[in-house]
Design a protein around this motif. Structure first.
Motif, short mmCIF file in Angstrom:
data_model
loop_
_atom_site.label_atom_id
_atom_site.label_comp_id
_atom_site.label_asym_id
_atom_site.label_seq_id
_atom_site.Cartn_x
_atom_site.Cartn_y
_atom_site.Cartn_z
N PHE A 137 58.93 38.74 12.12
CA PHE A 137 59.86 38.55 13.26
C PHE A 137 60.98 39.54 12.79
O PHE A 137 61.38 40.35 13.78
CB PHE A 137 60.40 36.88 13.40
CG PHE A 137 60.90 36.80 14.84
CD1 PHE A 137 60.01 37.43 15.93
CD2 PHE A 137 62.00 35.92 15.29
CE1 PHE A 137 60.57 37.06 17.26
CE2 PHE A 137 62.24 35.75 16.51
CZ PHE A 137 61.54 35.98 17.39
N GLU A 138 61.62 39.31 11.82
CA GLU A 138 62.68 40.32 11.41
C GLU A 138 62.31 41.69 11.44
O GLU A 138 63.03 42.62 11.84
CB GLU A 138 63.24 39.65 10.14
CG GLU A 138 64.42 40.62 9.39
CD GLU A 138 65.56 40.25 10.25
OE1 GLU A 138 66.52 41.34 10.37
OE2 GLU A 138 65.96 39.22 10.63
N ARG A 139 61.08 41.95 11.06
CA ARG A 139 60.64 43.33 10.91
C ARG A 139 60.50 44.03 12.11
O ARG A 139 60.88 44.90 12.59
CB ARG A 139 59.28 43.42 10.03
CG ARG A 139 58.96 44.41 9.08
CD ARG A 139 57.79 44.37 8.28
NE ARG A 139 56.76 43.70 8.62
CZ ARG A 139 56.42 42.33 8.12
NH1 ARG A 139 56.92 41.91 7.10
NH2 ARG A 139 55.32 41.86 8.66
N GLN A 140 60.15 43.08 12.95
CA GLN A 140 59.52 43.65 14.61
C GLN A 140 61.08 43.87 15.19
O GLN A 140 61.20 44.72 15.91
CB GLN A 140 59.02 42.53 15.40
CG GLN A 140 57.66 42.27 14.86
CD GLN A 140 56.59 43.45 15.17
OE1 GLN A 140 56.90 44.19 16.13
NE2 GLN A 140 55.84 43.78 14.14
N ALA A 141 62.01 43.09 14.78
CA ALA A 141 63.33 43.24 15.49
C ALA A 141 63.85 44.59 14.97
O ALA A 141 64.35 45.27 15.55
CB ALA A 141 64.20 42.18 15.13
N GLN A 142 63.83 44.81 13.60
CA GLN A 142 64.19 45.73 12.94
C GLN A 142 63.73 46.98 13.70
O GLN A 142 64.26 48.18 13.89
CB GLN A 142 64.09 46.13 11.49
CG GLN A 142 65.10 45.23 10.78
CD GLN A 142 64.75 45.30 9.17
OE1 GLN A 142 63.87 45.90 8.87
NE2 GLN A 142 65.44 44.43 8.58
N GLN A 143 62.38 47.22 14.02
CA GLN A 143 61.76 48.24 14.44
C GLN A 143 62.20 48.60 15.91
O GLN A 143 61.90 49.56 16.37
CB GLN A 143 60.13 47.97 14.41
CG GLN A 143 59.47 48.13 13.02
CD GLN A 143 58.04 47.50 13.11
OE1 GLN A 143 57.48 47.69 14.01
NE2 GLN A 143 57.81 47.40 11.91
N GLY A 167 65.27 48.19 16.60
CA GLY A 167 66.58 48.58 16.24
C GLY A 167 67.50 47.28 16.72
O GLY A 167 68.76 47.30 17.21
N PHE A 168 67.02 46.16 16.57
CA PHE A 168 67.59 44.90 16.98
C PHE A 168 68.04 44.03 15.62
O PHE A 168 67.46 43.98 14.86
CB PHE A 168 66.63 44.10 17.87
CG PHE A 168 67.09 42.89 18.56
CD1 PHE A 168 67.80 42.98 19.84
CD2 PHE A 168 67.53 41.77 18.02
CE1 PHE A 168 68.46 42.10 20.67
CE2 PHE A 168 68.03 40.65 18.47
CZ PHE A 168 68.33 40.89 19.99
N VAL A 169 69.45 43.57 15.93
CA VAL A 169 70.04 42.70 15.02
C VAL A 169 69.94 41.35 15.36
O VAL A 169 70.54 41.02 16.54
CB VAL A 169 71.50 43.22 14.80
CG1 VAL A 169 71.99 42.17 13.51
CG2 VAL A 169 71.54 44.65 13.99
N ILE A 170 69.22 40.55 14.67
CA ILE A 170 69.26 39.17 15.00
C ILE A 170 70.28 38.17 14.55
O ILE A 170 70.70 38.49 13.40
CB ILE A 170 67.83 38.51 14.55
CG1 ILE A 170 66.66 39.20 15.04
CG2 ILE A 170 67.88 36.96 14.63
CD1 ILE A 170 65.22 38.68 14.57
#
Ligand SMILES: [Zn+2]
Ligand SMILES: [Zn+2]
Length: 148
Positions: free
Chosen positions: A117-123, A125-128
């Motif tokens: 999930f974190e990886r997808q967010a990073q791709q 450009g999203f900061v959870i």
């Protein structure tokens, strides 16, 4: 694990962290620990009033904020309810399986799910800053009792 034992562990953590585990916070902790599934703030308030007749909604919400901040409980976003966490000593990834029929909530700790999930967010450009991964359905028991 007995509630007494959980309280002792929580006590120790609060001392180490230098935060106050007040009687109201302890009462709410104990009430949530006694529930099988998730419990709403209003149900908690009803129960708390049996112990503290002067308890008001803010009393419960403040105690819940504290317990959340210490990691003693989780918020179940899709139910707007609260769940006791027995693993409060460690920071852990969390996913929830929620039974719509009996209210059972199963807490999962799959690091891989959170990492993906974190990886997808990073791709993107999203900061959870906070997240909840919750699924609804039927637990094993309710599924096997369901008519076919
Ligand atoms: Zn947990
Ligand atoms: Zn069920």
């Amino acid at each position: 694990m007995s509630v007494q034992h959980l309280l002792e562990r929580a006590d120790l953590l609060c001392k180490q962290r230098g935060v106050r585990f007040t009687p109201t916070r302890r009462n709410v902790f104990t009430l949530i620990a006694g529930y099988q599934g998730a419990v709403s703030a209003y149900d908690l308030l009803d129960r708390l009033k049996e112990l503290e007749p002067n308890a008001k909604p803010p009393t419960v919400y403040r105690a819940l904020d504290f317990l959340l901040a210490q990691g003693f409980i989780h918020k179940v976003e899709s139910l707007n309810a609260f769940l006791f966490c027995e693993h409060f000593d460690e920071h852990h990834p969390m996913q929830l399986l929620i039974c719509n029929q009996c209210g059972l909530v199963i807490e999962l700790h799959d690091e891989a799910i959170n990492n993906a999930f974190e990886r997808q967010a990073q791709q993107n450009g999203f900061v959870i800053t906070n997240q909840s991964i919750e699924a609804h359905g039927r637990c094993r028991q309710c599924e096997s009792a369901a008519p076919r």
